[in-house]
Design an enzyme around this catalytic site. Structure first.
Site, mmCIF file in Angstrom:
data_model
loop_
_atom_site.group_PDB
_atom_site.id
_atom_site.type_symbol
_atom_site.label_atom_id
_atom_site.label_comp_id
_atom_site.label_asym_id
_atom_site.label_seq_id
_atom_site.Cartn_x
_atom_site.Cartn_y
_atom_site.Cartn_z
ATOM 1 N N PHE C 39 -6.020 -16.939 37.433
ATOM 2 C CA PHE C 39 -6.579 -17.505 36.200
ATOM 3 C C PHE C 39 -5.763 -16.989 35.018
ATOM 4 O O PHE C 39 -5.660 -15.777 34.796
ATOM 5 C CB PHE C 39 -8.048 -17.104 36.054
ATOM 6 N N VAL C 77 -7.614 -12.540 37.807
ATOM 7 C CA VAL C 77 -7.693 -12.922 36.399
ATOM 8 C C VAL C 77 -6.667 -12.107 35.618
ATOM 9 O O VAL C 77 -6.663 -10.876 35.687
ATOM 10 C CB VAL C 77 -9.110 -12.634 35.851
ATOM 11 N N CYS C 78 -5.821 -12.780 34.872
ATOM 12 C CA CYS C 78 -4.812 -12.059 34.093
ATOM 13 C C CYS C 78 -5.499 -11.181 33.050
ATOM 14 O O CYS C 78 -6.225 -11.663 32.175
ATOM 15 C CB CYS C 78 -3.874 -13.027 33.380
ATOM 16 N N ILE C 79 -5.245 -9.889 33.114
ATOM 17 C CA ILE C 79 -5.976 -8.948 32.261
ATOM 18 C C ILE C 79 -5.613 -9.114 30.790
ATOM 19 O O ILE C 79 -6.478 -9.030 29.915
ATOM 20 C CB ILE C 79 -5.763 -7.496 32.750
ATOM 21 N N ALA C 82 -7.303 -12.127 29.498
ATOM 22 C CA ALA C 82 -8.756 -11.962 29.529
ATOM 23 C C ALA C 82 -9.264 -11.084 28.383
ATOM 24 O O ALA C 82 -10.208 -11.457 27.682
ATOM 25 C CB ALA C 82 -9.183 -11.364 30.871
#
Lengths: 126, 96, 130, 126, 130, 96
Positions: C39, C77-79, C82
């Protein structure tokens, strides 16, 4: 411009420019129109650009069963939203015949769009 | 052979031109989401250069009431067909 | 074959998440393996644990969780994408001195390196943009 | 197509199609390119469409002081990202002269773009 | 004059939120009153209380809160758009049986009717789309 | 007089055509964000029909390195000028 050629103007013009299913714009724009009408605002709707495809017949649920917007469109009359316009240029770009569209919208040529916008005190674009 | 995926309408965006510019002579193009508008007879001319290699996703045409209006030159595939196209292609590129 | 999906559209705002979930189910039905969904950009909003769509609409976050539970699909999920968008797990919340969290397992916050790794490891990487 | 006219191909082609400041796409695409390069991937960059405006000189911070992407572009060489292409058609659409751009990218005519894509085992579009 | 702003772009994904905040500050500096910012479509993500952008980037959520505190600007978030996107306050979280919340005061969840009301009450309504 | 605001580039999108179609003879058009690309000499021809009524936001031109390249026919205004345009207009419409 003479008055007799000007479209009837309401209080709020909502312009819908997005296709059904591809995004939530159409639904969210319609929600604003319905709520405004429920509040007693005289609302006009203009389907422009990809928005004209919202009026194509035989729509159904989306990829994972997302609701179609067609049933919402059928509720417009119940909310006393009776002024429905569709952009002539967009119809011809998509090759759509106004007679085969839902809700029998009135076709607006290029000049008439500016006129419709001018006559409404408030306009929201979606 | 690469598979290019376009989800924007040629009626509003120039994204399809980028896909076409990037396509090799064997590559295929799949229209999904609002991109399926490109299958309408009035808009399919944008894809003349890749005749025979143009696909559109059936479910997205159906949901929009466009299945019966899709031009005969477009190959209509369901989501299973979409997966098959990605199997056959060595790689996919998405243009959005 | 081994697939990965790169999803970059916000749920409910455009069709990307619906298309990606539909494609994920179809490839699994054809016997392929889906290693992960990555994501990125507005796709990270799919991981919001508090999402509450109307009951007659598909629940996308639950849809991803079900893929994880049934088929072991990693939900990465790409930190960086995010954090700026208000999505953090308990560990990041603690690090930023905030109470509460907006992302939880099986979604995992990870770096863009995971996307690069997926693109190398998998036979197919399919992107769904907004 | 003969080999001698084909551009040198790396492992991963990252295509950047968005302008600076208007969205986060350019920054997020560049992040992927930089991380891939840091992992040892041989990365090529292609600026296409509005993406070519990322190479205009004299960019500065955005509306509320958002960082410019220009300093990131200047780091590309440090990451051994040396294959930089720019779409000829986009340059002419914007009226940009390749000589006035940052980083001296190589100009790709229409046919060469498909060739560049074909030669890369992996392509990501932003 | 009395202004209202309709903001429909996600923060950090496109410039809409930055443009809206800049415009808000400029109109206040010219002596106008800003009644409210109405967050709709992906604009609702501006209300995410856990957002943590890098320190060298503008903190948009804090920017809106500052406008509220200094100038009494109402921060109205469309509840229907918010809930499906994972944004809920404590009251909605309780109603949906969820622990925690992602929106808090001075952001207030409200209906689309508020937007209609603003468009009638204010002299100017300026929209910032994605 | 209404103020129309366009934030998309005429190089990629047809949004500006919608704004132009909706404009009356007194209306003004302000380019902001990526829309300021429309002020480039090569793209400003899309706005020929509204010569003298085309504006672009200075800060957005500057951030993109385009201020010095903006066509002379475009009136450049800062954000204070943007607010003034909204004061003078009876209403604003945004095209995105």
């Amino acid at each position: 411009m003479s008055d007799e050629h000007e479209p009837l103007a309401g209080d709020l013009l909502v312009i819908l420019r997005h296709a059904p299913h591809g995004s939530s714009w159409l639904r969210e724009g319609l929600d604003v129109a319905l709520v405004a009408a429920a509040f007693g605002t005289d609302v006009s709707l203009l389907f422009m650009g990809e928005g004209v495809t919202a009026l194509v017949e035989d729509q159904s649920a989306g990829a994972l069963g997302q609701k179609s917007t067609a049933p919402t469109l059928e509720m417009l009359e119940m909310y006393d939203i009776e002024t429905l316009w569709v952009e002539a240029e967009a119809l011809s770009r998509f090759g759509l015949d106004p007679d085969e569209l839902m809700l029998a919208p009135r076709v607006l040529e290029a000049g008439a769009i500016a006129e419709a916008v001018r006559k409404h005190p408030r306009v929201l674009t979606f | 052979m690469k598979l290019h995926i376009v989800n924007r309408s040629p009626a509003s965006h120039r994204v399809h031109e980028q896909a076409l510019a990037a396509m090799g002579p064997e590559d295929r193009l799949l229209l999904i989401e609002d991109g399926v508008q490109g299958g309408l007879p009035q808009l399919v001319r944008h894809f003349e250069a890749i005749a025979g290699r143009l696909y559109a996703q059936r479910e997205d045409l159906e949901a929009r009431g466009l299945l019966g209006r899709c031009d005969g030159s477009v190959q209509v595939v369901d989501v299973d067909g979409f997966v098959q196209l990605t199997e056959q292609a060595e790689h996919t590129l998405s243009w959005y | 074959m081994r697939y990965a999906i790169l999803l970059m559209g916000a749920p409910y705002s455009d069709q990307a998440s619906h298309s990606a979930l539909r494609f994920a189910r179809a490839l699994l039905a054809r016997g392929h393996r889906l290693e992960a969904v990555f994501f990125y950009h507005d796709g990270v909003y799919n991981a919001a644990r508090l999402s509450a769509p109307p009951q007659d609409e598909p629940h996308l976050t639950d849809g991803w969780v079900a893929l994880h539970e049934t088929h072991g699909v990693a939900l990465q999920v790409c930190i960086a994408a995010a954090l700026r968008r208000g999505l953090m797990d308990e560990r990041e919340a603690a690090r930023h001195g905030k109470a509460g969290h907006s992302v939880e397992a099986p979604f995992e916050l990870t770096g863009v390196g995971q996307l690069v790794d997926l693109s190398q490891r998998c036979d197919r990487l399919v992107t769904f943009g907004p």
